[in-house]
Design an enzyme around this catalytic site. Structure first.
Site, PDB file in Angstrom:
ATOM      1  N   GLY A  14       0.828  -1.206   0.013  1.00  0.00           N
ATOM      2  CA  GLY A  14       0.039  -0.001   0.017  1.00  0.00           C
ATOM      3  C   GLY A  14       0.956   1.442   0.071  1.00  0.00           C
ATOM      4  CB  CYS A  15       0.085   4.665   0.984  1.00  0.00           C
ATOM      5  SG  CYS A  15       0.943   6.235   1.157  1.00  0.00           S
ATOM      6  CG  PHE A  16       5.600   5.032  -0.998  1.00  0.00           C
ATOM      7  CD1 PHE A  16       5.076   6.264  -0.642  1.00  0.00           C
ATOM      8  CD2 PHE A  16       6.259   4.896  -1.941  1.00  0.00           C
ATOM      9  CE1 PHE A  16       4.997   7.192  -1.522  1.00  0.00           C
ATOM     10  CE2 PHE A  16       6.465   5.848  -3.070  1.00  0.00           C
ATOM     11  CZ  PHE A  16       5.542   7.107  -3.017  1.00  0.00           C
TER      12      PHE A  16
END
Length: 170
Positions: A14-16
């Site tokens: 997912g979002c880093f």
């Protein structure tokens, strides 16, 4: 005093930003860097990264932690059973993936996926892909340490309280 022995793993879940914020707090993690890997173009950017996953490069001290322990944490800080999605983030950029650099990392990841699947920790089977690590492209500066710079920023990551029994044998 022991000398530091380091290794690196690249993970996508997912979002880093959210991954970076949680991993940076783990014992033995020395450095993190947000970036892109696994895609179709060179020099990807946030606006143009077809096929690339938002990924996190993690440098860790092997005298303080192990790849197995970091992978365990990875499987507890995001939902590895959703295909190409974490929270409200949808698409292949947000897939769950382990980008292995060698056969040892691949085998460790395969072992962890098997342990997670048989543990009953998740209702569904792990959708995390195992992909050979190609070029890791660092993300733009404004993505690095994003939640440190913007403490109220969006994240869909959190640590599940379930303590897996499979690590007791480690």
């Amino acid at each position: 005093m022991q000398s530091k022995q380091t290794d690196t793993i690249v993970l996508a879940g997912g979002c880093f930003w959210g991954m970076e914020e949680l991993f940076r707090q783990e014992i033995g993690v020395l450095d993190t860097e947000c970036g892109y890997t696994g895609g179709e173009n060179e020099n990807p950017s946030y606006q143009n990264h077809p096929g690339h996953a938002e990924a996190l490069r993690i440098v860790f001290d092997t005298t303080q932690t192990s790849l197995l322990k970091l992978l365990d944490f990875f499987f507890r800080m995001h939902d590895p059973t959703t295909l190409n999605r974490q929270g409200y983030d949808i698409g292949t950029s947000y897939r769950s993936a382990i980008f292995y650099k060698d056969e040892t990392q691949k085998q460790c990841a395969e072992k962890m996926i098997e342990l997670v699947n048989t543990s009953g920790m998740w209702r569904n089977l792990v959708a995390t892909t195992l992909e050979p690590l190609g070029t890791f492209w660092p993300a733009e500066d404004y993505h690095q340490d994003y939640l440190q710079k913007n403490p109220g920023g969006y994240t869909c990551h959190y640590i599940r309280k379930t303590i897996p029994t499979y690590l007791k044998a480690d």
